[in-house]
Design a protein around this motif. Structure first.
Motif, PDB file in Angstrom:
ATOM      1  N   GLU A  20      -1.606 -11.782 -14.334  1.00 52.94           N
ATOM      2  CA  GLU A  20      -0.673 -12.662 -13.616  1.00 52.94           C
ATOM      3  C   GLU A  20      -1.404 -13.721 -12.776  1.00 52.94           C
ATOM      4  O   GLU A  20      -0.759 -14.471 -12.040  1.00 52.94           O
ATOM      5  CB  GLU A  20       0.229 -11.826 -12.698  1.00 52.94           C
ATOM      6  N   ASN A  21      -2.713 -13.690 -12.856  1.00 52.52           N
ATOM      7  CA  ASN A  21      -3.510 -14.651 -12.104  1.00 52.52           C
ATOM      8  C   ASN A  21      -3.282 -14.563 -10.587  1.00 52.52           C
ATOM      9  O   ASN A  21      -3.123 -15.565  -9.898  1.00 52.52           O
ATOM     10  CB  ASN A  21      -3.212 -16.067 -12.608  1.00 52.52           C
ATOM     11  N   LYS A  22      -3.246 -13.311 -10.111  1.00 52.80           N
ATOM     12  CA  LYS A  22      -3.097 -13.073  -8.672  1.00 52.80           C
ATOM     13  C   LYS A  22      -4.426 -12.574  -8.110  1.00 52.80           C
ATOM     14  O   LYS A  22      -5.223 -11.971  -8.835  1.00 52.80           O
ATOM     15  CB  LYS A  22      -2.054 -11.966  -8.424  1.00 52.80           C
ATOM     16  N   GLU A  23      -4.584 -12.803  -6.827  1.00 52.23           N
ATOM     17  CA  GLU A  23      -5.764 -12.232  -6.202  1.00 52.23           C
ATOM     18  C   GLU A  23      -5.343 -10.983  -5.427  1.00 52.23           C
ATOM     19  O   GLU A  23      -4.379 -11.033  -4.666  1.00 52.23           O
ATOM     20  CB  GLU A  23      -6.370 -13.241  -5.241  1.00 52.23           C
ATOM     21  N   ILE A  24      -6.036  -9.864  -5.621  1.00 45.64           N
ATOM     22  CA  ILE A  24      -5.677  -8.679  -4.840  1.00 45.64           C
ATOM     23  C   ILE A  24      -6.909  -8.110  -4.157  1.00 45.64           C
ATOM     24  O   ILE A  24      -8.033  -8.278  -4.609  1.00 45.64           O
ATOM     25  CB  ILE A  24      -5.057  -7.560  -5.724  1.00 45.64           C
ATOM     26  N   ARG A  25      -6.632  -7.471  -3.027  1.00 47.16           N
ATOM     27  CA  ARG A  25      -7.690  -6.672  -2.408  1.00 47.16           C
ATOM     28  C   ARG A  25      -7.070  -5.541  -1.598  1.00 47.16           C
ATOM     29  O   ARG A  25      -5.899  -5.594  -1.213  1.00 47.16           O
ATOM     30  CB  ARG A  25      -8.619  -7.536  -1.552  1.00 47.16           C
ATOM     31  N   GLU A  38      -1.138 -11.533   0.953  1.00 41.04           N
ATOM     32  CA  GLU A  38       0.100 -11.079   1.593  1.00 41.04           C
ATOM     33  C   GLU A  38       0.170  -9.562   1.493  1.00 41.04           C
ATOM     34  O   GLU A  38      -0.005  -9.009   0.397  1.00 41.04           O
ATOM     35  CB  GLU A  38       1.326 -11.650   0.855  1.00 41.04           C
ATOM     36  N   PRO A  39       0.455  -8.846   2.592  1.00 43.83           N
ATOM     37  CA  PRO A  39       0.628  -7.393   2.519  1.00 43.83           C
ATOM     38  C   PRO A  39       1.677  -7.051   1.470  1.00 43.83           C
ATOM     39  O   PRO A  39       2.753  -7.654   1.459  1.00 43.83           O
ATOM     40  CB  PRO A  39       1.120  -7.009   3.909  1.00 43.83           C
ATOM     41  N   PHE A  40       1.350  -6.117   0.595  1.00 42.97           N
ATOM     42  CA  PHE A  40       2.289  -5.782  -0.478  1.00 42.97           C
ATOM     43  C   PHE A  40       2.762  -4.334  -0.376  1.00 42.97           C
ATOM     44  O   PHE A  40       3.945  -4.080  -0.244  1.00 42.97           O
ATOM     45  CB  PHE A  40       1.632  -6.065  -1.832  1.00 42.97           C
ATOM     46  N   THR A  41       1.819  -3.395  -0.400  1.00 36.55           N
ATOM     47  CA  THR A  41       2.197  -1.991  -0.207  1.00 36.55           C
ATOM     48  C   THR A  41       1.119  -1.308   0.636  1.00 36.55           C
ATOM     49  O   THR A  41       0.008  -1.811   0.748  1.00 36.55           O
ATOM     50  CB  THR A  41       2.281  -1.224  -1.546  1.00 36.55           C
ATOM     51  N   THR A  42       1.479  -0.152   1.197  1.00 36.10           N
ATOM     52  CA  THR A  42       0.478   0.665   1.879  1.00 36.10           C
ATOM     53  C   THR A  42       0.542   2.070   1.312  1.00 36.10           C
ATOM     54  O   THR A  42       1.540   2.459   0.702  1.00 36.10           O
ATOM     55  CB  THR A  42       0.728   0.756   3.400  1.00 36.10           C
ATOM     56  N   GLY A  43      -0.531   2.799   1.489  1.00 39.03           N
ATOM     57  CA  GLY A  43      -0.572   4.179   1.017  1.00 39.03           C
ATOM     58  C   GLY A  43      -1.448   4.998   1.937  1.00 39.03           C
ATOM     59  O   GLY A  43      -2.278   4.459   2.654  1.00 39.03           O
ATOM     60  N   THR A  44      -1.219   6.304   1.938  1.00 38.33           N
ATOM     61  CA  THR A  44      -2.034   7.171   2.779  1.00 38.33           C
ATOM     62  C   THR A  44      -2.742   8.206   1.903  1.00 38.33           C
ATOM     63  O   THR A  44      -2.304   8.491   0.788  1.00 38.33           O
ATOM     64  CB  THR A  44      -1.155   7.922   3.801  1.00 38.33           C
ATOM     65  N   GLY A  45      -3.826   8.745   2.399  1.00 40.13           N
ATOM     66  CA  GLY A  45      -4.558   9.752   1.646  1.00 40.13           C
ATOM     67  C   GLY A  45      -5.666  10.364   2.477  1.00 40.13           C
ATOM     68  O   GLY A  45      -5.998   9.862   3.552  1.00 40.13           O
ATOM     69  N   PHE A  46      -6.228  11.447   1.957  1.00 45.35           N
ATOM     70  CA  PHE A  46      -7.261  12.171   2.701  1.00 45.35           C
ATOM     71  C   PHE A  46      -8.628  11.503   2.579  1.00 45.35           C
ATOM     72  O   PHE A  46      -9.539  11.819   3.322  1.00 45.35           O
ATOM     73  CB  PHE A  46      -7.346  13.612   2.211  1.00 45.35           C
ATOM     74  N   ALA A 100      -4.245   2.736   3.638  1.00 43.13           N
ATOM     75  CA  ALA A 100      -4.775   1.582   2.919  1.00 43.13           C
ATOM     76  C   ALA A 100      -3.650   0.602   2.651  1.00 43.13           C
ATOM     77  O   ALA A 100      -2.497   0.994   2.466  1.00 43.13           O
ATOM     78  CB  ALA A 100      -5.396   2.027   1.602  1.00 43.13           C
ATOM     79  N   GLN A 101      -4.006  -0.674   2.664  1.00 43.71           N
ATOM     80  CA  GLN A 101      -3.010  -1.688   2.349  1.00 43.71           C
ATOM     81  C   GLN A 101      -3.495  -2.506   1.152  1.00 43.71           C
ATOM     82  O   GLN A 101      -4.683  -2.823   1.059  1.00 43.71           O
ATOM     83  CB  GLN A 101      -2.824  -2.614   3.544  1.00 43.71           C
ATOM     84  N   LEU A 102      -2.570  -2.764   0.250  1.00 38.64           N
ATOM     85  CA  LEU A 102      -2.877  -3.645  -0.874  1.00 38.64           C
ATOM     86  C   LEU A 102      -2.336  -5.028  -0.543  1.00 38.64           C
ATOM     87  O   LEU A 102      -1.160  -5.167  -0.198  1.00 38.64           O
ATOM     88  CB  LEU A 102      -2.221  -3.112  -2.151  1.00 38.64           C
ATOM     89  N   LEU A 103      -3.204  -6.020  -0.603  1.00 37.62           N
ATOM     90  CA  LEU A 103      -2.771  -7.394  -0.355  1.00 37.62           C
ATOM     91  C   LEU A 103      -2.765  -8.154  -1.678  1.00 37.62           C
ATOM     92  O   LEU A 103      -3.733  -8.076  -2.447  1.00 37.62           O
ATOM     93  CB  LEU A 103      -3.717  -8.092   0.626  1.00 37.62           C
TER      94      LEU A 103
END
Lengths: 240, 240
Positions: free
Chosen positions: B183-188, B212-220, B205-208
């Motif tokens: 999709e020609n997007k930049e993510i980090r 732009e903030p897109f989703t967040t997730g949690t983990g050990f 963690a946040q996925l940008l």
């Protein structure tokens, strides 16, 4: 700091007495209690290569037993309160800081075996709450569900003032706002995400200080997520 | 959609048979099972003003019973696995999507009472998993701990292929990376926060996407938090 050197049966007798004193019955399987108080810094090699034994697995088990018994206790005690209330009050009860305090009240801190000679190793208060959870796991394995439930309700929950816990709504947000005014900082809260469905909704809030992310918090409502982010900020800034 | 109209005893007998078929014993306290299948859209007024009864409280109780029994099951089954492994596998087992599937396999979806006439109200799959948890709560109240544990281990966990669950490591991060290239997007990914102590560490963690903030997730671990953020992004984007 090892309490259990081979053949040290005087120490062992003292340990048995201590456990008996706390749970009100003689322990049957001593080894699970010994394991419950073995901090990871004093973990032991097992027959399985690479697997060292400490109280961490028991802590996982005890945490789930404690959570369930407290859930049932609140479910029964408050028949006309919704699940949001029950979840909130439970999380206040099994809060790490509170468990640390109760662990010390019960004298469990004196039973913990840790390696004080390790570099940088000094007893940390979270160790006490962890040991309390592992202890609950040990009681469950040794004495079964009914006994453990009675222990939790009769001996642990007895240390709580439930009315105070329910009333206790420290407003961390206003503490942070006051701090910001004092320090001439700009703060704002932002909801990063809303997840789950209608029944399990959870929000993640972020506190920004001068537009820099500072802390995040989660909660069942936006307000609670912000409170939680504010509470963590208070901890970090050592306010109150 | 109400299954229990006053005096409708043929329906009631059918309901009793259904429960008996699933749990393998005749229910003693019918009302707790009826409540377990009462979705909030069909909640009923109680004698307490403002308090309407649905399966949400039972879901809270059942969730804690299920969590504890699964914790003990894994603790016993994997004596040489650490608490990180046990926690991770448990969360895969009590995962909402999986509970929805099992609820339907058991036929519980046919027992749920909800108000289909309410605007915008259609059965949602999360309703099935919620009802399964409430059902576990009802069994616990009706039959006690030992029976419920046997039911969970024998009837629910039997539906799981544990080896597959342990192996199952879908790499959501690489799915998202492929999507971004397409999709020609930049993510980090960014770690927003690390919380807890050595024993209960959790990362957010946040996925940008295009900063732009897109989703967040949690983990050990950081990796798991990123995986979790990536998984949510996959869901939102309906990838795979």
């Amino acid at each position: 700091m090892s309490l259990f050197k081979a053949g040290n049966s005087a120490e062992e007798k003292k340990f048995i007495k201590s456990i008996e004193h706390v749970i009100g019955e003689r322990p049957s399987n001593l080894s699970v209690y010994q394991l419950a108080f073995r901090h990871t810094s004093a973990s032991r090699e097992t027959a399985i290569r690479g697997f060292r034994e400490s109280n961490e697995r028991l802590e996982y088990l005890g945490d789930s037993v404690l959570g369930m018994v407290v859930a049932e206790f609140l479910f029964t005690k408050y028949p006309y309160k919704d699940e949001g209330f029950l979840t909130e009050i439970r999380s206040r009860i099994v809060n790490r800081e509170t468990l640390n305090q109760i662990s010390r009240k019960l004298g469990l801190d004196h039973l913990i075996e840790y390696d004080g000679n390790r570099r940088g190793m000094s007893p940390r208060s979270s160790m006490y709450g962890d040991a309390l959870e592992a202890f609950v796991g040990a009681i469950y394995l040794d004495k079964g569900f009914r006994f453990t439930r009675k222990f939790i309700v009769g001996k642990l929950l007895a240390h709580y003032d439930l009315d105070a816990i329910i009333q206790n709504n420290v407003n961390f947000k206003s503490i942070i706002i006051e701090w910001a005014q004092r320090e001439n900082k700009e703060i704002r809260f932002e909801i990063l995400e809303e997840r789950g469905n209608r029944h399990h909704r959870e929000f993640i809030a972020q506190l920004l200080v001068d537009e820099e992310p500072f802390t995040t918090g989660t909660g069942f409502t936006k307000k609670k997520a912000e409170q939680s982010a504010a509470e963590k900020a208070c901890e970090q800034l050592e306010l109150k």
